[in-house]
Design a protein around this motif. Structure first.
Motif, PDB file in Angstrom:
ATOM      1  N   MET A  95      59.557  -3.988  54.756  1.00  0.00           N
ATOM      2  CA  MET A  95      59.682  -5.167  55.165  1.00  0.00           C
ATOM      3  C   MET A  95      60.941  -5.275  56.010  1.00  0.00           C
ATOM      4  SD  MET A  95      60.041  -8.699  52.769  1.00  0.00           S
ATOM      5  CE  MET A  95      61.503  -8.791  52.425  1.00  0.00           C
ATOM      6  N   SER A  96      61.112  -5.857  57.219  1.00  0.00           N
ATOM      7  CA  SER A  96      62.203  -5.861  57.937  1.00  0.00           C
ATOM      8  C   SER A  96      63.016  -7.348  57.678  1.00  0.00           C
ATOM      9  CB  SER A  96      62.007  -5.743  59.540  1.00  0.00           C
ATOM     10  OG  SER A  96      61.609  -6.877  59.995  1.00  0.00           O
ATOM     11  N   ARG A  97      64.500  -6.890  57.876  1.00  0.00           N
ATOM     12  CA  ARG A  97      65.104  -8.070  57.479  1.00  0.00           C
ATOM     13  C   ARG A  97      65.913  -8.564  58.873  1.00  0.00           C
ATOM     14  NH1 ARG A  97      65.776  -8.339  51.956  1.00  0.00           N
ATOM     15  NH2 ARG A  97      65.638  -6.460  50.934  1.00  0.00           N
ATOM     16  N   SER A  98      66.176  -9.693  58.863  1.00  0.00           N
ATOM     17  CA  SER A  98      66.789 -10.501  59.907  1.00  0.00           C
ATOM     18  C   SER A  98      68.263 -10.625  59.816  1.00  0.00           C
ATOM     19  CB  SER A  98      66.130 -11.554  60.410  1.00  0.00           C
ATOM     20  OG  SER A  98      66.500 -12.956  59.494  1.00  0.00           O
ATOM     21  N   PRO A  99      69.009 -10.746  60.702  1.00  0.00           N
ATOM     22  CA  PRO A  99      70.366 -11.186  60.423  1.00  0.00           C
ATOM     23  C   PRO A  99      70.845 -12.376  59.754  1.00  0.00           C
ATOM     24  CG  PRO A  99      70.033 -10.621  62.887  1.00  0.00           C
ATOM     25  CD  PRO A  99      68.687 -10.719  62.021  1.00  0.00           C
ATOM     26  N   ASP A 100      69.810 -13.395  59.720  1.00  0.00           N
ATOM     27  CA  ASP A 100      69.756 -14.313  58.783  1.00  0.00           C
ATOM     28  C   ASP A 100      70.132 -14.132  57.223  1.00  0.00           C
ATOM     29  OD1 ASP A 100      69.942 -16.034  60.975  1.00  0.00           O
ATOM     30  OD2 ASP A 100      67.816 -16.472  61.107  1.00  0.00           O
ATOM     31  N   ASP A 101      69.474 -12.993  57.045  1.00  0.00           N
ATOM     32  CA  ASP A 101      69.445 -12.407  55.672  1.00  0.00           C
ATOM     33  C   ASP A 101      70.583 -11.909  55.053  1.00  0.00           C
ATOM     34  OD1 ASP A 101      66.692 -12.987  55.618  1.00  0.00           O
ATOM     35  OD2 ASP A 101      65.933 -11.163  56.035  1.00  0.00           O
ATOM     36  N   ILE A 102      71.499 -11.709  56.016  1.00  0.00           N
ATOM     37  CA  ILE A 102      72.952 -11.077  55.524  1.00  0.00           C
ATOM     38  C   ILE A 102      73.494 -11.913  54.495  1.00  0.00           C
ATOM     39  CG2 ILE A 102      74.955  -9.938  56.434  1.00  0.00           C
ATOM     40  CD1 ILE A 102      73.170  -8.967  58.905  1.00  0.00           C
ATOM     41  N   PRO A 103      74.049 -13.027  54.801  1.00  0.00           N
ATOM     42  CA  PRO A 103      74.724 -13.693  53.692  1.00  0.00           C
ATOM     43  C   PRO A 103      74.045 -13.768  52.105  1.00  0.00           C
ATOM     44  CG  PRO A 103      74.529 -14.905  55.913  1.00  0.00           C
ATOM     45  CD  PRO A 103      73.626 -13.904  55.978  1.00  0.00           C
ATOM     46  N   GLY A 104      72.754 -14.171  52.211  1.00  0.00           N
ATOM     47  CA  GLY A 104      72.123 -13.801  51.103  1.00  0.00           C
ATOM     48  C   GLY A 104      72.195 -12.669  50.313  1.00  0.00           C
ATOM     49  N   LEU A 105      72.067 -11.682  51.099  1.00  0.00           N
ATOM     50  CA  LEU A 105      72.120 -10.205  50.634  1.00  0.00           C
ATOM     51  C   LEU A 105      73.744  -9.717  50.336  1.00  0.00           C
ATOM     52  CD1 LEU A 105      69.968  -8.260  53.100  1.00  0.00           C
ATOM     53  CD2 LEU A 105      69.166  -8.625  51.000  1.00  0.00           C
ATOM     54  N   ILE A 106      74.413 -10.286  50.823  1.00  0.00           N
ATOM     55  CA  ILE A 106      75.973 -10.045  50.256  1.00  0.00           C
ATOM     56  C   ILE A 106      76.183 -10.750  49.054  1.00  0.00           C
ATOM     57  CG2 ILE A 106      78.498 -10.515  51.133  1.00  0.00           C
ATOM     58  CD1 ILE A 106      77.761 -10.118  53.863  1.00  0.00           C
ATOM     59  N   GLN A 107      75.673 -11.900  48.956  1.00  0.00           N
ATOM     60  CA  GLN A 107      75.956 -12.695  47.719  1.00  0.00           C
ATOM     61  C   GLN A 107      75.356 -12.170  46.545  1.00  0.00           C
ATOM     62  OE1 GLN A 107      78.001 -15.388  46.762  1.00  0.00           O
ATOM     63  NE2 GLN A 107      79.173 -14.768  48.691  1.00  0.00           N
ATOM     64  N   GLN A 108      74.204 -11.517  46.893  1.00  0.00           N
ATOM     65  CA  GLN A 108      73.177 -10.744  45.845  1.00  0.00           C
ATOM     66  C   GLN A 108      73.953  -9.752  45.218  1.00  0.00           C
ATOM     67  OE1 GLN A 108      69.260  -9.606  47.334  1.00  0.00           O
ATOM     68  NE2 GLN A 108      68.768  -9.115  45.211  1.00  0.00           N
ATOM     69  N   ALA A 109      74.481  -8.736  46.149  1.00  0.00           N
ATOM     70  CA  ALA A 109      75.432  -7.888  45.868  1.00  0.00           C
ATOM     71  C   ALA A 109      76.546  -8.058  45.063  1.00  0.00           C
ATOM     72  CB  ALA A 109      75.822  -6.865  47.179  1.00  0.00           C
ATOM     73  N   ILE A 110      77.238  -8.956  45.499  1.00  0.00           N
ATOM     74  CA  ILE A 110      78.518  -9.734  44.605  1.00  0.00           C
ATOM     75  C   ILE A 110      78.073  -9.860  43.310  1.00  0.00           C
ATOM     76  CG2 ILE A 110      80.048 -11.471  44.491  1.00  0.00           C
ATOM     77  CD1 ILE A 110      80.168 -11.320  47.615  1.00  0.00           C
ATOM     78  N   THR A 111      76.906 -10.878  43.094  1.00  0.00           N
ATOM     79  CA  THR A 111      76.574 -11.082  41.809  1.00  0.00           C
ATOM     80  C   THR A 111      76.144  -9.978  41.138  1.00  0.00           C
ATOM     81  OG1 THR A 111      75.805 -13.099  42.605  1.00  0.00           O
ATOM     82  CG2 THR A 111      74.775 -12.510  40.527  1.00  0.00           C
ATOM     83  N   GLN A 112      75.405  -8.839  41.689  1.00  0.00           N
ATOM     84  CA  GLN A 112      75.053  -7.888  40.892  1.00  0.00           C
ATOM     85  C   GLN A 112      76.409  -7.047  40.184  1.00  0.00           C
ATOM     86  OE1 GLN A 112      72.558  -5.661  43.704  1.00  0.00           O
ATOM     87  NE2 GLN A 112      70.482  -6.771  42.818  1.00  0.00           N
ATOM     88  N   ASN A 113      77.141  -6.763  41.108  1.00  0.00           N
ATOM     89  CA  ASN A 113      78.466  -6.138  40.803  1.00  0.00           C
ATOM     90  C   ASN A 113      79.243  -6.883  39.669  1.00  0.00           C
ATOM     91  OD1 ASN A 113      78.109  -3.973  42.694  1.00  0.00           O
ATOM     92  ND2 ASN A 113      79.264  -4.835  44.112  1.00  0.00           N
TER      93      ASN A 113
END
Length: 172
Positions: A1-19
């Motif tokens: 599944m390809s991701r769009s640039p619009d997905d980046i903020p959500g992915l960053i917040q997801q990584a922050i939450t996981q850390n």
């Protein structure tokens, strides 16, 4: 599944939450731009009642381990959460200066987004380092060639400019 640039903020917040869930802390590194030097800030210190930390122009390798140690010591009660100086983690003493939330928010976008989602407003301290003469950015005589590398955001001390010497401040 390809991701769009619009997905980046959500992915960053997801990584922050996981850390934060795994380590209790996330350390965000931001590359330098034309206008701003590189900087690092923490996300997760608020959760233990400590201020989030912001520091400019320090190599990430030199900061990550020490910030992790600082977090653990504060969490365990081995270091005060309201410290104004850190003398034992780097080769030079670091001063922690309180920063106005609005001034910090221009640098700490991911922390602001993370805590907004939790209904919290973090408090920030800037960790400032001295020049080779032991002067800090808010002190008269600080090496002016380093000012672009370390913008001073602290609100406790006014920043002294080169055209206003000590005599000016002793009269005012």
């Amino acid at each position: 599944m390809s991701r769009s640039p619009d997905d980046i903020p959500g992915l960053i917040q997801q990584a922050i939450t996981q850390n934060i869930e795994k380590y209790g802390l996330h350390v965000q590194y931001v590359f330098a731009s034309e206008d701003t030097p590189s900087f690092i800030y923490t996300i997760g210190m608020t959760d233990i009642g400590a201020p989030e930390l912001l520091m400019f122009s320090l190599p990430p390798q030199a900061v990550y381990e020490a910030i992790g140690q600082l977090y653990q010591e504060m969490r365990m009660g081995q270091r005060p959460k309201d410290a104004d100086r850190i003398t034992d983690l780097w080769s030079v003493p670091m001063i922690l200066e309180s920063v106005d939330s609005e001034d910090a928010a221009q640098y700490t976008l991911q922390a602001e987004a993370y805590y907004h989602g939790k209904g919290l407003k973090p408090v920030y301290k800037q960790m400032v380092w001295p020049d080779t003469h032991g002067k800090y950015p808010h002190q008269y005589g600080f090496d002016k060639t380093l000012r672009a590398s370390q913008p001073y955001l602290g609100k406790r001390h006014p920043r002294l400019d080169d055209d206003c010497g000590v005599e000016y401040f002793s009269r005012h």
